[in-house]
Design a protein around this motif. Structure first.
Motif, PDB file in Angstrom:
ATOM      1  N   THR A   1       0.789  -1.097   0.097  1.00 36.54           N
ATOM      2  CA  THR A   1      -0.061  -0.228  -0.086  1.00 36.54           C
ATOM      3  C   THR A   1       0.796   1.186   0.002  1.00 36.54           C
ATOM      4  OG1 THR A   1      -0.116  -0.001   2.484  1.00 36.54           O
ATOM      5  CG2 THR A   1      -1.491  -1.262   1.378  1.00 36.54           C
ATOM      6  N   GLU A   2       0.166   2.405  -0.472  1.00 34.90           N
ATOM      7  CA  GLU A   2       0.863   3.721  -0.130  1.00 34.90           C
ATOM      8  C   GLU A   2       1.629   3.957   1.214  1.00 34.90           C
ATOM      9  OE1 GLU A   2      -2.269   6.485  -0.901  1.00 34.90           O
ATOM     10  OE2 GLU A   2      -1.994   6.219  -3.099  1.00 34.90           O
ATOM     11  N   LEU A   3       0.712   3.685   2.337  1.00 34.88           N
ATOM     12  CA  LEU A   3       1.381   4.010   3.607  1.00 34.88           C
ATOM     13  C   LEU A   3       2.579   3.086   3.786  1.00 34.88           C
ATOM     14  CD1 LEU A   3       1.184   5.362   6.196  1.00 34.88           C
ATOM     15  CD2 LEU A   3      -0.388   3.464   6.926  1.00 34.88           C
ATOM     16  N   THR A   4       2.419   1.611   3.560  1.00 35.49           N
ATOM     17  CA  THR A   4       3.596   0.630   3.777  1.00 35.49           C
ATOM     18  C   THR A   4       4.763   0.924   2.769  1.00 35.49           C
ATOM     19  OG1 THR A   4       1.841  -1.018   4.000  1.00 35.49           O
ATOM     20  CG2 THR A   4       4.303  -1.932   3.549  1.00 35.49           C
ATOM     21  N   THR A   5       4.539   1.476   1.733  1.00 37.70           N
ATOM     22  CA  THR A   5       5.619   1.818   0.616  1.00 37.70           C
ATOM     23  C   THR A   5       6.430   3.108   1.522  1.00 37.70           C
ATOM     24  OG1 THR A   5       4.492   1.146  -1.066  1.00 37.70           O
ATOM     25  CG2 THR A   5       6.357   2.741  -1.380  1.00 37.70           C
ATOM     26  N   LEU A   6       5.780   4.075   1.940  1.00 37.02           N
ATOM     27  CA  LEU A   6       6.113   5.329   2.709  1.00 37.02           C
ATOM     28  C   LEU A   6       7.102   4.978   3.934  1.00 37.02           C
ATOM     29  CD1 LEU A   6       3.260   7.696   2.348  1.00 37.02           C
ATOM     30  CD2 LEU A   6       5.580   8.373   1.292  1.00 37.02           C
ATOM     31  N   ALA A   7       6.570   4.021   4.639  1.00 40.48           N
ATOM     32  CA  ALA A   7       7.329   3.663   5.876  1.00 40.48           C
ATOM     33  C   ALA A   7       8.497   2.716   5.487  1.00 40.48           C
ATOM     34  CB  ALA A   7       6.406   2.454   6.694  1.00 40.48           C
ATOM     35  N   GLN A   8       8.258   1.845   4.394  1.00 40.49           N
ATOM     36  CA  GLN A   8       9.727   1.063   3.944  1.00 40.49           C
ATOM     37  C   GLN A   8      10.573   2.348   3.357  1.00 40.49           C
ATOM     38  OE1 GLN A   8      10.353  -2.658   2.687  1.00 40.49           O
ATOM     39  NE2 GLN A   8      10.018  -2.341   4.849  1.00 40.49           N
ATOM     40  N   PHE A   9      10.333   3.442   2.593  1.00 39.43           N
ATOM     41  CA  PHE A   9      11.174   4.388   2.332  1.00 39.43           C
ATOM     42  C   PHE A   9      12.009   4.970   3.428  1.00 39.43           C
ATOM     43  CE2 PHE A   9       9.550   4.108  -2.065  1.00 39.43           C
ATOM     44  CZ  PHE A   9      10.616   4.200  -2.876  1.00 39.43           C
ATOM     45  N   ARG A  10      11.077   5.427   4.311  1.00 43.96           N
ATOM     46  CA  ARG A  10      11.728   5.830   5.603  1.00 43.96           C
ATOM     47  C   ARG A  10      12.698   4.988   6.363  1.00 43.96           C
ATOM     48  NH1 ARG A  10       8.094   7.668  10.981  1.00 43.96           N
ATOM     49  NH2 ARG A  10       9.957   8.481  12.273  1.00 43.96           N
ATOM     50  N   LEU A  11      12.449   3.826   6.594  1.00 44.46           N
ATOM     51  CA  LEU A  11      13.350   2.929   7.090  1.00 44.46           C
ATOM     52  C   LEU A  11      14.573   2.915   6.240  1.00 44.46           C
ATOM     53  CD1 LEU A  11      14.445   0.862   9.260  1.00 44.46           C
ATOM     54  CD2 LEU A  11      12.985  -0.833   7.956  1.00 44.46           C
ATOM     55  N   ALA A  12      14.469   2.624   4.973  1.00 42.94           N
ATOM     56  CA  ALA A  12      15.686   2.626   3.991  1.00 42.94           C
ATOM     57  C   ALA A  12      16.595   3.845   4.279  1.00 42.94           C
ATOM     58  CB  ALA A  12      15.044   2.510   2.622  1.00 42.94           C
ATOM     59  N   HIS A  13      16.032   5.043   4.452  1.00 43.49           N
ATOM     60  CA  HIS A  13      16.755   6.258   4.474  1.00 43.49           C
ATOM     61  C   HIS A  13      17.625   6.190   5.650  1.00 43.49           C
ATOM     62  CE1 HIS A  13      14.836   7.270   0.583  1.00 43.49           C
ATOM     63  NE2 HIS A  13      15.732   8.182   0.406  1.00 43.49           N
ATOM     64  N   GLU A  14      16.885   5.853   6.621  1.00 38.06           N
ATOM     65  CA  GLU A  14      17.625   5.648   8.058  1.00 38.06           C
ATOM     66  C   GLU A  14      18.358   4.611   8.192  1.00 38.06           C
ATOM     67  OE1 GLU A  14      13.148   7.209  10.465  1.00 38.06           O
ATOM     68  OE2 GLU A  14      13.899   5.098  10.730  1.00 38.06           O
ATOM     69  N   LEU A  15      18.447   3.697   7.654  1.00 41.59           N
ATOM     70  CA  LEU A  15      19.268   2.664   7.697  1.00 41.59           C
ATOM     71  C   LEU A  15      20.732   3.186   7.039  1.00 41.59           C
ATOM     72  CD1 LEU A  15      17.329  -0.765   6.955  1.00 41.59           C
ATOM     73  CD2 LEU A  15      18.476   0.023   9.354  1.00 41.59           C
ATOM     74  N   VAL A  16      20.570   3.843   5.880  1.00 38.32           N
ATOM     75  CA  VAL A  16      21.826   4.414   5.284  1.00 38.32           C
ATOM     76  C   VAL A  16      22.355   5.536   6.098  1.00 38.32           C
ATOM     77  CG1 VAL A  16      22.205   5.720   3.256  1.00 38.32           C
ATOM     78  CG2 VAL A  16      20.872   3.847   2.910  1.00 38.32           C
ATOM     79  N   LEU A  17      21.695   6.221   6.727  1.00 37.03           N
ATOM     80  CA  LEU A  17      22.192   7.371   7.622  1.00 37.03           C
ATOM     81  C   LEU A  17      23.016   6.728   8.803  1.00 37.03           C
ATOM     82  CD1 LEU A  17      19.036  10.025   7.661  1.00 37.03           C
ATOM     83  CD2 LEU A  17      21.377  10.334   6.645  1.00 37.03           C
ATOM     84  N   THR A  18      22.369   5.587   9.424  1.00 36.21           N
ATOM     85  CA  THR A  18      23.013   4.857  10.516  1.00 36.21           C
ATOM     86  C   THR A  18      24.249   4.225  10.184  1.00 36.21           C
ATOM     87  OG1 THR A  18      20.752   4.845  11.665  1.00 36.21           O
ATOM     88  CG2 THR A  18      22.735   3.220  12.248  1.00 36.21           C
ATOM     89  N   GLN A  19      24.124   3.238   8.893  1.00 31.11           N
ATOM     90  CA  GLN A  19      25.331   2.514   8.601  1.00 31.11           C
ATOM     91  C   GLN A  19      26.387   3.318   7.910  1.00 31.11           C
ATOM     92  OE1 GLN A  19      23.299  -0.510   6.351  1.00 31.11           O
ATOM     93  NE2 GLN A  19      22.052  -1.282   7.811  1.00 31.11           N
ATOM     94  N   CYS A  20      26.038   4.438   7.313  1.00 34.16           N
ATOM     95  CA  CYS A  20      27.113   5.097   6.420  1.00 34.16           C
ATOM     96  C   CYS A  20      27.480   6.456   7.104  1.00 34.16           C
ATOM     97  CB  CYS A  20      26.498   5.408   5.087  1.00 34.16           C
ATOM     98  SG  CYS A  20      26.152   3.640   4.249  1.00 34.16           S
TER      99      CYS A  20
END
Length: 344
Positions: A221-240
């Protein structure tokens, strides 16, 4: 060149995918691994039939389903040994000469971690659109510059089959994250860009993306997709974090953009008469949680107006209310201005 083709119930697409790799890439030394993830149909048999005719093709068939993320990592981290790697779904195809165009760029620019290009979309059963195969040169960006721009948009714009990655870099940064079943590829491009430059093949089309009823993206869904994009960017910020000098600013801009997208989706539900099937309240809650100042955004005021009007009256007053498409353009300008002014 190592090409990994994961397959789950896509056996009827496999022949097209493999032929586009082996027959349409002249001058390339290519090895292909088809990984069937315990498909309940005849996909594994189809894969073995292709391998029996073609010595450049290997097959790994799982006895039990491991999921697509584990399958990707098996091919890219455990099997790939060529200088460059491609991960391509069994329902997609490469355009003629795509691998040579990408590897020419990567060979010329050794600091570039991956190269991509334009994608042609086509519907299953329809004729393939004619691909452009002549380049108009290359664009190469410092990885951090490319990554910053993608954070501003909260997406990379990359589909997936058009990407050729330097294998040594892929294996150094690691595999796809199982916490991101929907947008793991988006996080991967950002993670790679934090460690290397990014190249783009201009003018030519690099891959075909097939649209059909079983596309994985249709399950979210749109909401699930947005939540996944949020987590993706947060993981990059943490790991990199050590590679990103402006991590705090990047965090602010991407959370602001995702909040804006959630509110835009909610506003468009009123414009399209889809409030009964769109989780408007959840989208608003996501926006505020993602960026606590979301109520400052112009799109929030536009949504508030629509909520006051209500879904029943909105169709009658639509001609007098600024459409969400226009708000989208204005919102993009506002967000870009805020980023350039340091969020002030």
């Amino acid at each position: 060149m190592s090409v990994v083709i994961p397959c789950y119930r896509y056996g009827h697409f496999l022949e097209d995918a493999v032929r586009s790799v082996l027959d349409d890439q002249p001058g390339m030394d290519v090895r292909v691994l088809i990984i069937d993830d315990a498909s309940p149909d005849d996909s594994a048999e189809v894969a073995r039939g292709i391998a029996a005719r073609e010595p450049r093709v290997e097959v790994a068939a799982h006895a039990a389903n491991r999921g697509h993320i584990a399958t990707y990592n098996e091919g890219l981290l455990d099997w790939a040994s060529g200088d460059y790697s491609v991960l391509m779904s069994a329902d997609d195809r490469l355009t003629p000469g795509a691998l040579r165009r990408a590897t020419d760029l990567l060979d010329t620019h050794p600091d570039t971690g991956f190269a991509y290009g334009n994608v042609l979309w086509f519907s299953d059963g329809a004729p393939l659109p004619k691909a452009r195969t002549r380049t108009r040169g290359w664009s190469v960006w410092p990885g951090h510059q490319w990554l910053e721009r993608r954070f501003r948009h909260a997406q990379t714009g990359i589909i997936s089959p058009e990407v050729v990655v330097r294998t040594s870099l892929q294996q150094r940064v690691g595999g796809y994250d199982p916490r991101l079943p929907h947008v793991g590829d988006q996080e991967m491009w950002l993670r790679l860009a934090a460690h290397a430059d990014v190249g783009f093949v201009r003018g030519a089309d690099q891959a075909y993306y097939r649209r059909h009823g079983q596309n994985m993206s249709t399950a979210y869904t749109e909401l699930t997709t947005l939540a996944q994009f949020r987590l993706a960017h947060e993981l990059v910020l943490t790991q990199c974090h050590d590679q990103l000098s402006e991590a705090s600013a990047l965090s602010d801009v991407v959370h602001r953009k995702l909040a804006w997208k959630a509110l835009l989706n909610a506003a468009r539900a009123y414009d399209r008469g889809r409030t009964s099937e769109t989780p408007v309240d959840e989208l608003v809650a996501f926006a505020v949680d993602c960026w606590p100042e979301a109520r400052r955004l112009p799109i929030y005021r536009a949504l508030a107006l629509r909520r006051r009007i209500g879904p029943r009256a909105m169709p009658y007053l639509q001609p007098f209310v600024l459409p969400a498409a226009a708000i989208r353009r204005a919102g993009s300008w506002w967000l870009d201005r805020s980023w350039k002014s340091g969020g002030q």
